[in-house]
Design an enzyme around this catalytic site. Structure first.
Site, short mmCIF file in Angstrom:
data_model
loop_
_atom_site.label_atom_id
_atom_site.label_comp_id
_atom_site.label_asym_id
_atom_site.label_seq_id
_atom_site.Cartn_x
_atom_site.Cartn_y
_atom_site.Cartn_z
N LYS A 96 -24.67 -49.74 -63.90
CA LYS A 96 -24.17 -49.46 -65.24
C LYS A 96 -24.83 -50.47 -66.17
CE LYS A 96 -20.27 -49.32 -68.31
NZ LYS A 96 -19.03 -50.02 -68.66
N GLY A 157 -12.10 -52.37 -74.96
CA GLY A 157 -10.81 -53.04 -74.87
C GLY A 157 -9.89 -52.85 -76.06
N ALA A 185 -15.08 -46.85 -72.80
CA ALA A 185 -14.60 -47.87 -73.75
C ALA A 185 -13.70 -47.31 -74.84
CB ALA A 185 -15.76 -48.61 -74.41
N GLY A 186 -12.59 -48.02 -75.07
CA GLY A 186 -11.71 -47.73 -76.18
C GLY A 186 -10.55 -46.80 -75.89
N ASN A 207 -10.64 -49.13 -68.01
CA ASN A 207 -10.31 -50.42 -67.40
C ASN A 207 -9.07 -51.04 -68.07
OD1 ASN A 207 -12.16 -53.52 -66.69
ND2 ASN A 207 -10.16 -52.84 -66.06
N THR A 208 -9.23 -51.52 -69.30
CA THR A 208 -8.18 -52.31 -69.95
C THR A 208 -6.86 -51.55 -70.05
OG1 THR A 208 -9.88 -53.45 -71.24
CG2 THR A 208 -7.61 -53.65 -72.00
#
Length: 268
Positions: A96, A157, A185-186, A207-208
């Site tokens: 990645k 995040g 992301a986001g 993830n987050t």
């Protein structure tokens, strides 16, 4: 079965997980199991065997496919070095690609990303580039031969959701000319993941939103179900929005019309 491919790798799950920010490796493993994730991204810097605080990471990720990432790279040169190290440490050919020089908003550098992708493909890597929602850049990366494109939904995040929806819709329209599109992301809620999948894009990376939930395994399961629901909704062929209301029940044969009683059928 509704599978998808990253290069030669065939996958069933359309939910990729990140491995950062978890309270401990045990919680991370429970979340991975609840998500039924087949692929987990891991920073090359964390894979280094002597990295402080990360001893046992590879053991904790046994049974899933590792996707090394070049997090921390600020230039193409740094990204290439990290990718090589990741291949050496994990034995994985895919990477990645992240090139992020901006420490405030963590937005990817399009020029350095393109440069790094070209070099890594020449070295026989399968490249999954993290990028802004730029369709022109996506087509340039596709022309180089990247295995996916990974446009962001919002800053890393942030949990803001699908702030780039209008641009992601262009990716959905142009899917025939692109490799698999993984939105990265986001995303902060399962509903955000479902929204992306309803567009017809291929997968999401989260993830987050999972790692920082009060109950990460439960949130991982919620994201899995949302991804599955969004994908099924897309395959089912959603109705087209209308400009006006449309009754769900027929009005013919009822004693009243929308404007009042029918002639001769008033109160007796």
């Amino acid at each position: 079965m509704d599978t998808w491919k990253v290069g030669p790798v065939e996958l069933k799950s359309r939910l990729i997980l990140g491995s950062g920010k978890y309270e401990d490796f045990g919680v991370m493993r429970e979340a991975i199991a609840a998500a039924k994730a087949e692929v987990v991204t891991v920073s090359v810097r964390r894979v280094e065997l002597k990295a402080p605080g990360h001893v046992g990471l590879l053991e904790a990720l046994e049974g899933v496919r590792l996707l090394p990432n070049t997090a921390g790279a600020r230039t193409a040169e740094e990204a290439v070095r990290l990718a090589r190290l990741g291949r050496l440490l994990t034995g994985e050919r895919w990477v990645k690609l992240e090139v992020i020089p901006d420490p405030t908003y963590l937005l990817p550098d399009p020029l350095e990303t393109l440069k790094a992708a070209e070099r890594l493909i020449e070295e026989d890597f399968l490249v999954l580039p993290y990028m802004g929602p730029d369709l022109v850049l996506a087509k340039r990366l596709a022309a180089l031969g990247t295995a996916t494109v990974m446009p962001l939904a919002a800053p890393i995040g942030s949990g803001w959701g699908v702030r780039t929806r209008a641009l992601l819709e262009l990716f959905a329209r142009e899917k025939a000319s692109l490799p698999p599109v993984v939105v990265d992301a986001g995303l902060g809620l399962p509903s955000h993941a479902a929204e992306v999948m309803e567009l017809g894009l291929d997968a999401v990376l989260v993830n987050t939103a999972i790692a920082e939930a009060q109950d990460p395994p439960a949130m991982a399961e919620a994201f899995r179900l949302a991804v599955e629901a969004g994908r099924k909704a897309y395959l089912a062929g959603p109705m087209r929005p209308r400009e006006a209301a449309s009754p769900s029940s027929p009005v013919e044969g009822v004693p009243f019309t929308p404007t009042g009683p029918r002639p001769g059928r008033g109160p007796q």
